[in-house]
Design a protein around this motif. Sequence first.
Motif, PDB file in Angstrom:
ATOM      1  N   MET A   1      -2.342 -14.548   6.727  1.00  0.00           N
ATOM      2  CA  MET A   1      -2.050 -15.784   5.995  1.00  0.00           C
ATOM      3  C   MET A   1      -1.281 -15.451   4.724  1.00  0.00           C
ATOM      4  O   MET A   1      -1.632 -14.525   3.987  1.00  0.00           O
ATOM      5  CB  MET A   1      -3.348 -16.508   5.629  1.00  0.00           C
ATOM      6  CG  MET A   1      -3.127 -17.794   4.822  1.00  0.00           C
ATOM      7  SD  MET A   1      -4.652 -18.694   4.504  1.00  0.00           S
ATOM      8  CE  MET A   1      -5.543 -17.526   3.477  1.00  0.00           C
ATOM      9  N   ILE A   2      -0.197 -16.170   4.465  1.00  0.00           N
ATOM     10  CA  ILE A   2       0.581 -16.009   3.256  1.00  0.00           C
ATOM     11  C   ILE A   2       0.157 -17.080   2.267  1.00  0.00           C
ATOM     12  O   ILE A   2       0.269 -18.268   2.539  1.00  0.00           O
ATOM     13  CB  ILE A   2       2.089 -16.114   3.553  1.00  0.00           C
ATOM     14  CG1 ILE A   2       2.514 -14.988   4.505  1.00  0.00           C
ATOM     15  CG2 ILE A   2       2.893 -16.057   2.269  1.00  0.00           C
ATOM     16  CD1 ILE A   2       3.938 -15.109   4.986  1.00  0.00           C
ATOM     17  N   LEU A   3      -0.309 -16.651   1.086  1.00  0.00           N
ATOM     18  CA  LEU A   3      -0.753 -17.608   0.081  1.00  0.00           C
ATOM     19  C   LEU A   3       0.404 -18.113  -0.772  1.00  0.00           C
ATOM     20  O   LEU A   3       0.489 -19.291  -1.075  1.00  0.00           O
ATOM     21  CB  LEU A   3      -1.820 -16.968  -0.820  1.00  0.00           C
ATOM     22  CG  LEU A   3      -3.166 -16.676  -0.173  1.00  0.00           C
ATOM     23  CD1 LEU A   3      -4.099 -16.081  -1.207  1.00  0.00           C
ATOM     24  CD2 LEU A   3      -3.775 -17.935   0.425  1.00  0.00           C
ATOM     25  N   SER A   4       1.289 -17.214  -1.186  1.00  0.00           N
ATOM     26  CA  SER A   4       2.375 -17.623  -2.063  1.00  0.00           C
ATOM     27  C   SER A   4       3.466 -16.578  -2.113  1.00  0.00           C
ATOM     28  O   SER A   4       3.182 -15.399  -2.159  1.00  0.00           O
ATOM     29  CB  SER A   4       1.852 -17.866  -3.487  1.00  0.00           C
ATOM     30  OG  SER A   4       2.905 -18.157  -4.367  1.00  0.00           O
ATOM     31  N   HIS A   5       4.717 -17.048  -2.099  1.00  0.00           N
ATOM     32  CA  HIS A   5       5.860 -16.188  -2.360  1.00  0.00           C
ATOM     33  C   HIS A   5       6.637 -16.673  -3.575  1.00  0.00           C
ATOM     34  O   HIS A   5       7.739 -16.232  -3.822  1.00  0.00           O
ATOM     35  CB  HIS A   5       6.800 -16.146  -1.143  1.00  0.00           C
ATOM     36  CG  HIS A   5       6.334 -15.180  -0.093  1.00  0.00           C
ATOM     37  ND1 HIS A   5       6.925 -15.112   1.133  1.00  0.00           N
ATOM     38  CD2 HIS A   5       5.345 -14.261  -0.088  1.00  0.00           C
ATOM     39  CE1 HIS A   5       6.328 -14.183   1.877  1.00  0.00           C
ATOM     40  NE2 HIS A   5       5.366 -13.669   1.142  1.00  0.00           N
ATOM     41  N   SER A   6       6.094 -17.612  -4.346  1.00  0.00           N
ATOM     42  CA  SER A   6       6.802 -18.143  -5.500  1.00  0.00           C
ATOM     43  C   SER A   6       6.718 -17.159  -6.656  1.00  0.00           C
ATOM     44  O   SER A   6       5.953 -16.197  -6.641  1.00  0.00           O
ATOM     45  CB  SER A   6       6.201 -19.488  -5.929  1.00  0.00           C
ATOM     46  OG  SER A   6       5.010 -19.292  -6.655  1.00  0.00           O
ATOM     47  N   VAL A   7       7.536 -17.417  -7.703  1.00  0.00           N
ATOM     48  CA  VAL A   7       7.508 -16.537  -8.858  1.00  0.00           C
ATOM     49  C   VAL A   7       6.194 -16.650  -9.632  1.00  0.00           C
ATOM     50  O   VAL A   7       5.916 -15.828 -10.495  1.00  0.00           O
ATOM     51  CB  VAL A   7       8.688 -16.838  -9.813  1.00  0.00           C
ATOM     52  CG1 VAL A   7      10.009 -16.517  -9.153  1.00  0.00           C
ATOM     53  CG2 VAL A   7       8.658 -18.281 -10.284  1.00  0.00           C
TER      54      VAL A   7
ATOM     55  N   PHE B   1      -2.650 -14.531  -6.848  1.00  0.00           N
ATOM     56  CA  PHE B   1      -3.196 -13.185  -6.653  1.00  0.00           C
ATOM     57  C   PHE B   1      -4.436 -12.968  -7.507  1.00  0.00           C
ATOM     58  O   PHE B   1      -5.456 -12.457  -7.032  1.00  0.00           O
ATOM     59  CB  PHE B   1      -2.125 -12.140  -6.991  1.00  0.00           C
ATOM     60  CG  PHE B   1      -2.573 -10.719  -6.789  1.00  0.00           C
ATOM     61  CD1 PHE B   1      -3.117 -10.301  -5.583  1.00  0.00           C
ATOM     62  CD2 PHE B   1      -2.438  -9.779  -7.806  1.00  0.00           C
ATOM     63  CE1 PHE B   1      -3.521  -8.991  -5.388  1.00  0.00           C
ATOM     64  CE2 PHE B   1      -2.833  -8.477  -7.623  1.00  0.00           C
ATOM     65  CZ  PHE B   1      -3.382  -8.074  -6.413  1.00  0.00           C
ATOM     66  N   PHE B   2      -4.388 -13.370  -8.762  1.00  0.00           N
ATOM     67  CA  PHE B   2      -5.533 -13.196  -9.648  1.00  0.00           C
ATOM     68  C   PHE B   2      -6.739 -14.001  -9.149  1.00  0.00           C
ATOM     69  O   PHE B   2      -7.876 -13.524  -9.202  1.00  0.00           O
ATOM     70  CB  PHE B   2      -5.182 -13.619 -11.077  1.00  0.00           C
ATOM     71  CG  PHE B   2      -4.091 -12.795 -11.706  1.00  0.00           C
ATOM     72  CD1 PHE B   2      -3.814 -11.513 -11.262  1.00  0.00           C
ATOM     73  CD2 PHE B   2      -3.329 -13.310 -12.741  1.00  0.00           C
ATOM     74  CE1 PHE B   2      -2.801 -10.747 -11.831  1.00  0.00           C
ATOM     75  CE2 PHE B   2      -2.312 -12.562 -13.316  1.00  0.00           C
ATOM     76  CZ  PHE B   2      -2.050 -11.276 -12.865  1.00  0.00           C
ATOM     77  N   ALA B   3      -6.486 -15.208  -8.654  1.00  0.00           N
ATOM     78  CA  ALA B   3      -7.578 -16.028  -8.139  1.00  0.00           C
ATOM     79  C   ALA B   3      -8.222 -15.374  -6.927  1.00  0.00           C
ATOM     80  O   ALA B   3      -9.453 -15.351  -6.791  1.00  0.00           O
ATOM     81  CB  ALA B   3      -7.059 -17.422  -7.778  1.00  0.00           C
ATOM     82  N   GLY B   4      -7.405 -14.829  -6.031  1.00  0.00           N
ATOM     83  CA  GLY B   4      -7.950 -14.153  -4.862  1.00  0.00           C
ATOM     84  C   GLY B   4      -8.678 -12.882  -5.219  1.00  0.00           C
ATOM     85  O   GLY B   4      -9.728 -12.558  -4.644  1.00  0.00           O
ATOM     86  N   LEU B   5      -8.133 -12.140  -6.198  1.00  0.00           N
ATOM     87  CA  LEU B   5      -8.732 -10.867  -6.585  1.00  0.00           C
ATOM     88  C   LEU B   5     -10.096 -11.054  -7.238  1.00  0.00           C
ATOM     89  O   LEU B   5     -10.952 -10.163  -7.178  1.00  0.00           O
ATOM     90  CB  LEU B   5      -7.789 -10.134  -7.537  1.00  0.00           C
ATOM     91  CG  LEU B   5      -8.016  -8.640  -7.740  1.00  0.00           C
ATOM     92  CD1 LEU B   5      -7.926  -7.895  -6.422  1.00  0.00           C
ATOM     93  CD2 LEU B   5      -7.013  -8.075  -8.735  1.00  0.00           C
ATOM     94  N   ALA B   6     -10.316 -12.205  -7.834  1.00  0.00           N
ATOM     95  CA  ALA B   6     -11.635 -12.488  -8.406  1.00  0.00           C
ATOM     96  C   ALA B   6     -12.701 -12.592  -7.327  1.00  0.00           C
ATOM     97  O   ALA B   6     -13.900 -12.435  -7.611  1.00  0.00           O
ATOM     98  CB  ALA B   6     -11.573 -13.782  -9.206  1.00  0.00           C
ATOM     99  N   GLN B   7     -12.280 -12.828  -6.071  1.00  0.00           N
ATOM    100  CA  GLN B   7     -13.225 -13.009  -4.967  1.00  0.00           C
ATOM    101  C   GLN B   7     -13.341 -11.795  -4.047  1.00  0.00           C
ATOM    102  O   GLN B   7     -14.387 -11.561  -3.458  1.00  0.00           O
ATOM    103  CB  GLN B   7     -12.795 -14.219  -4.124  1.00  0.00           C
ATOM    104  CG  GLN B   7     -12.630 -15.500  -4.913  1.00  0.00           C
ATOM    105  CD  GLN B   7     -13.922 -15.951  -5.568  1.00  0.00           C
ATOM    106  OE1 GLN B   7     -14.992 -15.835  -4.979  1.00  0.00           O
ATOM    107  NE2 GLN B   7     -13.825 -16.465  -6.797  1.00  0.00           N
ATOM    108  N   GLN B   8     -12.272 -11.014  -3.924  1.00  0.00           N
ATOM    109  CA  GLN B   8     -12.285  -9.881  -2.996  1.00  0.00           C
ATOM    110  C   GLN B   8     -11.247  -8.847  -3.416  1.00  0.00           C
ATOM    111  O   GLN B   8     -10.273  -9.179  -4.092  1.00  0.00           O
ATOM    112  CB  GLN B   8     -11.994 -10.361  -1.569  1.00  0.00           C
ATOM    113  CG  GLN B   8     -10.660 -11.052  -1.402  1.00  0.00           C
ATOM    114  CD  GLN B   8     -10.371 -11.446   0.021  1.00  0.00           C
ATOM    115  OE1 GLN B   8     -10.557 -10.654   0.949  1.00  0.00           O
ATOM    116  NE2 GLN B   8      -9.922 -12.694   0.228  1.00  0.00           N
TER     117      GLN B   8
END
Length: 286
Positions: free
Chosen positions: A1-7, A13-20
């Motif tokens: 799954m691609i979450l974001s390719h925007s600038v 990324f930070f939001a996901g990294l807080a979880q895993q």
Amino acid sequence: MILSHSVHCDEHFFAGLAQQPAVLVRVVSTRGSVPREAGAWMGVFADAVVGTIGGGHLEFEAMARARTLLAASSEFSVPENAAALRLRFALGPSLGQCCGGVVQLAFERVSASDLPALASTLASPLTPVALFGGGHVGHALVRVLVPLPFRLSWIDSRDGVFPQDLPARVVCEHSEPVQSAVSGLAPQSRVLVMSFSHAEDLEIVTSCLLRQREKADLPFVGLIGSKTKWAAFRRRLEARGFSPAELAHITCPIGVPGITGKEPEVIAVSVAAQLLQMPGGPSGSA
């Protein structure tokens, strides 16, 4: 799954990294023709990807290597210095890409504990834009600018013109009189003037010229309208004491030459492209 390719993918990324945990893949160096520049990155989670290092087989191979490192780090106690590595990729026949260059990638396992350090190294630099006017073109322009590397101040003298669901990097300001907001703009702001009133437009442009005379820190002041509108404004501004050299700092009409559509969305894309082309801007040369 691609979450974001925007600038603004650092936020995702930070939001996901807080979880895993994830593996951060960065372009360390390049040689020759390559899809992305040094500093480009992507974050690879077990089930998602944020960002991009250029797509193609290079990115596919990098994702596979990252997930191998992520799985190994999860299953075993891996020393910190072993949870990072660098690999060289030649973009030739072996990768099915014809760029012909060479890319060196760094792979680093990261987790929530790394967020403070990553926030300072990965956060996208944003160019300030001040948009005066909440009409149809203003709304269309905000929709176009939000995914781009800009920090937006959106200003209007009217109440109730701003939508509610805006990201934090868009700051809305009600200012009456509207031109009083010019003094508080961030240095190096790109200013776009498109209020509901020609009278307001004139006062905003006047305030921008006065600030430019004093501080010379507004590299672009663009006024929506035709050549006829600018001719009328020019006469009034000359009567207020502005010199030809000062008036040459105003861009009117705005937008990339050759795009003639009048639809708000067409104007918005044209103006966004003009901002991206500016020297010292997100995509312009220094």
